[in-house]
Design an enzyme around this catalytic site. Structure first.
Site, PDB file in Angstrom:
ATOM      1  N   HIS A 111      34.311  21.539 -12.412  1.00 26.19           N
ATOM      2  CA  HIS A 111      34.755  20.440 -11.549  1.00 26.19           C
ATOM      3  C   HIS A 111      36.274  20.265 -11.565  1.00 26.19           C
ATOM      4  O   HIS A 111      36.962  20.671 -12.513  1.00 26.19           O
ATOM      5  CB  HIS A 111      34.038  19.131 -11.903  1.00 26.19           C
ATOM      6  CG  HIS A 111      34.254  18.625 -13.293  1.00 26.19           C
ATOM      7  ND1 HIS A 111      35.303  17.818 -13.631  1.00 26.19           N
ATOM      8  CD2 HIS A 111      33.539  18.807 -14.438  1.00 26.19           C
ATOM      9  CE1 HIS A 111      35.218  17.505 -14.929  1.00 26.19           C
ATOM     10  NE2 HIS A 111      34.165  18.103 -15.440  1.00 26.19           N
ATOM     11  N   ASP A 131      37.922  17.188 -10.929  1.00 24.77           N
ATOM     12  CA  ASP A 131      38.417  15.859 -11.293  1.00 24.77           C
ATOM     13  C   ASP A 131      38.480  15.678 -12.804  1.00 24.77           C
ATOM     14  O   ASP A 131      37.833  16.414 -13.558  1.00 24.77           O
ATOM     15  CB  ASP A 131      37.529  14.777 -10.665  1.00 24.77           C
ATOM     16  CG  ASP A 131      36.070  14.884 -11.085  1.00 24.77           C
ATOM     17  OD1 ASP A 131      35.546  16.012 -11.145  1.00 24.77           O
ATOM     18  OD2 ASP A 131      35.448  13.843 -11.381  1.00 24.77           O
ATOM     19  N   ASP A 170      38.331  20.073 -19.985  1.00 24.01           N
ATOM     20  CA  ASP A 170      37.311  19.424 -19.141  1.00 24.01           C
ATOM     21  C   ASP A 170      37.914  19.021 -17.807  1.00 24.01           C
ATOM     22  O   ASP A 170      38.425  17.924 -17.681  1.00 24.01           O
ATOM     23  CB  ASP A 170      36.755  18.212 -19.897  1.00 24.01           C
ATOM     24  CG  ASP A 170      35.667  17.480 -19.131  1.00 24.01           C
ATOM     25  OD1 ASP A 170      35.187  18.028 -18.137  1.00 24.01           O
ATOM     26  OD2 ASP A 170      35.330  16.356 -19.533  1.00 24.01           O
ATOM     27  N   GLU A 218      32.774  14.842 -10.467  1.00 24.05           N
ATOM     28  CA  GLU A 218      31.783  14.919 -11.543  1.00 24.05           C
ATOM     29  C   GLU A 218      31.867  13.724 -12.473  1.00 24.05           C
ATOM     30  O   GLU A 218      30.852  13.206 -12.940  1.00 24.05           O
ATOM     31  CB  GLU A 218      31.993  16.213 -12.343  1.00 24.05           C
ATOM     32  CG  GLU A 218      30.871  16.542 -13.328  1.00 24.05           C
ATOM     33  CD  GLU A 218      31.038  15.933 -14.709  1.00 24.05           C
ATOM     34  OE1 GLU A 218      30.061  15.908 -15.463  1.00 24.05           O
ATOM     35  OE2 GLU A 218      32.146  15.464 -15.046  1.00 24.05           O
ATOM     36  N   GLU A 219      33.085  13.264 -12.758  1.00 22.33           N
ATOM     37  CA  GLU A 219      33.276  12.243 -13.779  1.00 22.33           C
ATOM     38  C   GLU A 219      32.767  10.858 -13.367  1.00 22.33           C
ATOM     39  O   GLU A 219      32.745   9.941 -14.180  1.00 22.33           O
ATOM     40  CB  GLU A 219      34.758  12.160 -14.181  1.00 22.33           C
ATOM     41  CG  GLU A 219      35.322  13.461 -14.771  1.00 22.33           C
ATOM     42  CD  GLU A 219      34.756  13.806 -16.146  1.00 22.33           C
ATOM     43  OE1 GLU A 219      33.879  13.074 -16.645  1.00 22.33           O
ATOM     44  OE2 GLU A 219      35.188  14.823 -16.708  1.00 22.33           O
ATOM     45  N   HIS A 230      37.953  13.975 -23.095  1.00 22.33           N
ATOM     46  CA  HIS A 230      37.979  12.569 -22.653  1.00 22.33           C
ATOM     47  C   HIS A 230      38.824  11.709 -23.604  1.00 22.33           C
ATOM     48  O   HIS A 230      38.885  10.499 -23.452  1.00 22.33           O
ATOM     49  CB  HIS A 230      36.574  11.952 -22.527  1.00 22.33           C
ATOM     50  CG  HIS A 230      35.789  12.477 -21.361  1.00 22.33           C
ATOM     51  ND1 HIS A 230      34.771  11.776 -20.759  1.00 22.33           N
ATOM     52  CD2 HIS A 230      35.882  13.623 -20.663  1.00 22.33           C
ATOM     53  CE1 HIS A 230      34.266  12.480 -19.767  1.00 22.33           C
ATOM     54  NE2 HIS A 230      34.930  13.614 -19.699  1.00 22.33           N
TER      55      HIS A 230
HETATM   56 ZN   LIG Z   1      33.425  17.763 -17.451  1.00 22.93          ZN
END
Ligand SMILES: [Zn+2]
Length: 491
Positions: A126, A128, A161, A195-196, A464
Site C-alpha cells: 500500500h 499510504d 510499512d 490501507e491504514e 506505526h
Molecule cells: Zn501496512
C-alpha cells in the site's frame, strides 16, 4: 511385600514404556505444516543497485501520503506526486505493465504473461502511511518525512510499512524488465491507497479482478517478516502469515434515567450497570486452543528448538496443556490462540455531578479463525445475561480470513524463495492485525502475508511507531526476494 514390589515393578515398566514412546515420537517428529519445497527450483539472485534503491525509497518517504482518522485532512495531491515519482523512477516497469487507477488512488499494474492459461500471481503493497503521533516528532533520530539515509538505513514513516515493499516490488520489476524478462504467468501488482483506514482501495481492486474473471494462484501482502529472535527456537525464522484475524468493536450501552447525582437511583445508575456488563464480558474469555496457524508456527519451528520444546510438541497428546500455557504466557502469544477481548473506550456523563443518561463502553475484538462476529456477539449476550444493556457493532465487523494452504504450489514457491533469501526455516503463522489482502480472498486460491526483511521482536515497535527505518541490508533482501519470487513463480 511381594505385591507391593510387583506393583512398583509394573509402574516402572509402564513409565519406561511411556518414556520410550515420548522419546521415539520426539526423535521421529515431522512438523505437519513444514514447507515441502522439493521440486521447486528457486531462481538465482539478481544484482541489486542498493544505493539507487535507497535513494528512490527516500524520495517515496518524502511524499507524505498520510491517511488521517478524519479523511478531510488527507492531501490527495501527495498521491498524485507518488504516482508521478513511480512513473519517473521506474520507466521499464511502467512500459512493461498496464496501469489502472481505482478508488482511493489505488493502482493495479498488470504484467501480462505469455501463457494466459496460468493463473496470475498478485503482489500487494500500500501507498499510504499512518500519521506521526503528535508530540513524538522530537523523538525521531531523523525527521519522519525526511527520508534521510544514515547509519546504513533509510529513515522515515513508511520505510517498512509499506513503501519499503512498494519500492522493493518496483525495483524488482524494473530490474527484470530491463533484462528483457517476460513472465509466462501474469504478474499483477496491487497498491492500495487507503490501507491504514480500512478503506475502499483493496475492495475496489478485488471487484476489478473479479470482473476480469481472475482467480490468482496466490496473493502476497505485508503482515509477517523474518524474525531474528523467534521465541521458539531463539534463532532466525521466516514467518509467513497464512491467515489474519477478524476485527470488530462492540458498543455496550446501559440506558439510565440520568438526573442529579445528589439523588442517585438505588442501583447507583448506568455506570454501575455498564461496569457489571464489561466485567461479565471480559471475564468470559474465549478458551485458548493450541490449534490453527499460531500453533502451526510453534510446531513447525520445534525441530530447531531445545529438546524439551521438541519433546512437548512431538507429544501433544501428553503435553498439550503445557504447550498452550507456555505459548499463552505472553499477550502476543495468547493472541495467537484465541479471540481477544479488549475494552478500550468509556463514556459516562459530561459532568462529575450529573448522572449519565446512557453509559457506553467499547470493546475491541480480534476474532480468531474458527470464531465469527456472530459467535462473538452470542457469547457477549450470554455473558451479560439479563443486565439492562444493549450490544451493537460500532461498525460492520470483519470476519477472520480463511486459512491458506501450506500444501499448495503457491505456498511451496513462496516458502522456497523466502527460505532461500532469508537463509532460515519457514513457518506459517496468524496475523493478529489487519491487511488489505483480506479483501482479495474471493479472487485468490491462497493469500499470504510476508515481507522478506529481518526484524527482531523489539524492532517491530517502530512500525506505526517512532524511528521507522529500513536498513540497506533489508532493502537489498526485499528487492532480491521479489525479483526471485517473480522469476520462480512466473518465469
Ligand atoms: Zn501496512
Amino acid at each position: 511385600m511381594r505385591i507391593v514390589g510387583r506393583i512398583a515393578l509394573g509402574l516402572v515398566a509402564v513409565l519406561a514404556a511411556l518414556a520410550a514412546v515420548v522419546l521415539v515420537r520426539t526423535v521421529t517428529f515431522k512438523p505437519p505444516a513444514a514447507a515441502d519445497v522439493a521440486g521447486i527450483k528457486v531462481a538465482g539472485p539478481v544484482s541489486v543497485d542498493v544505493a539507487g534503491a535507497a535513494g528512490r525509497l527516500s524520495q517515496a518517504i518524502q511524499i507524505p501520503t498520510v491517511r488521517h482518522q478524519d479523511r478531510a485532512e488527507d492531501v490527495d495531491a501527495e498521491w498524485t506526486r507518488l504516482h508521478t515519482l513511480l512513473a519517473q523512477n521506474y520507466p521499464a516497469a511502467h512500459a512493461a505493465m498496464a496501469r489502472e487507477e481505482l478508488a482511493s488512488r489505488t493502482l493495479v499494474f498488470t504484467w501480462a504473461g505469455t501463457d494466459r492459461s496460468l493463473a496470475p500471481i498478485v503482489l500487494m503493497a500500500h501507498q499510504d502511511v499512518v500519521p506521526v503521533t503528535s508530540g513524538t516528532e522530537g523523538d525521531w533520530k531523523h525527521p519522519p518525512f525526511g527520508g534521510v539515509i544514515a547509519d546504513g538505513a533509510v529513515w522515515g514513516r513508511g520505510a517498512i510499512d509499506d513503501k519499503g515493499s512498494l519500492i522493493g516490488i518496483f525495483e524488482a520489476v524494473e530490474t527484470l524488465a530491463k533484462q528483457g524478462f517476460r513472465p509466462k504467468r501474469t504478474v499483477i501488482v496491487v497498491s492500495g491507497g487507503d490501507e491504514e483506514v480500512f478503506g475502499q482501495g483493496a475492495r475496489s481492486a478485488a471487484a476489478f479482478l473479479k470482473a476480469r474473471g481472475i482467480t490468482a494462484e496466490f496473493v502476497l501482502d505485508e503482515g509477517m517478516a523474518v524474525v531474528t529472535d523467534n521465541p521458539i527456537s531463539g534463532g532466525k525464522a521466516a514467518i509467513i502469515g497464512t491467515a489474519e484475524k477478524g476485527y470488530g468493536t462492540l458498543r455496550v450501552t446501559a440506558k439510565a434515567t440520568g438526573g442529579h447525582s445528589s439523588a442517585p437511583p438505588a442501583d447507583s445508575g448506568g455506570v454501575v450497570t455498564l461496569s457489571k456488563a464489561l466485567v461479565a464480558i471480559a471475564g468470559d474469555q474465549f478458551p485458548l486452543a493450541f490449534g490453527g496457524p499460531g500453533a502451526d508456527m510453534v510446531k513447525t519451528l520445534a525441530p530447531d528448538a531445545p529438546f524439551m520444546v521438541r519433546m512437548a510438541v512431538a507429544n501433544e497428546w501428553l503435553f498439550g496443556g503445557l504447550l498452550t500455557a507456555q505459548t499463552a504466557a505472553t499477550p502476543t502469544g495468547a493472541a495467537l490462540l484465541h479471540t481477544t477481548i479488549a475494552p478500550t473506550m468509556l463514556k459516562g456523563s459530561p459532568k462529575e455531578n450529573v448522572l449519565p443518561q446512557d453509559a457506553t463502553g467499547w470493546i475491541n475484538y480480534r476474532i480468531a479463525p474458527g470464531d465469527t462476529s456472530a459467535s462473538v456477539m452470542a457469547r457477549a449476550k450470554a455473558a451479560v445475561g439479563d443486565l439492562p444493556v444493549t450490544l451493537t457493532w460500532n461498525a460492520p465487523p470483519n470476519e477472520p480470513s480463511p486459512v491458506s494452504s501450506t500444501r499448495s504450489w503457491g505456498w511451496k514457491v513462496l516458502a522456497a524463495t523466502a527460505g532461500a533469501v532469508a537463509d532460515a526455516p519457514v513457518a506459517p503463522s496468524l496475523v493478529t492485525a489487519g491487511t488489505d489482502s483480506r479483501f482479495l480472498t474471493p479472487v485468490a486460491k491462497d493469500v499470504y502475508r510476508f515481507q522478506p526483511l529481518e526484524l527482531s521482536l523489539k524492532d517491530v515497535a517502530m512500525i506505526h511507531g517512532t524511528n521507522e527505518h529500513m536498513t540497506l541490508k533489508n532493502l537489498e533482501k526485499m528487492v532480491q526476494f521479489y525479483a526471485r519470487l517473480i522469476v520462480t513463480a512466473a518465469g
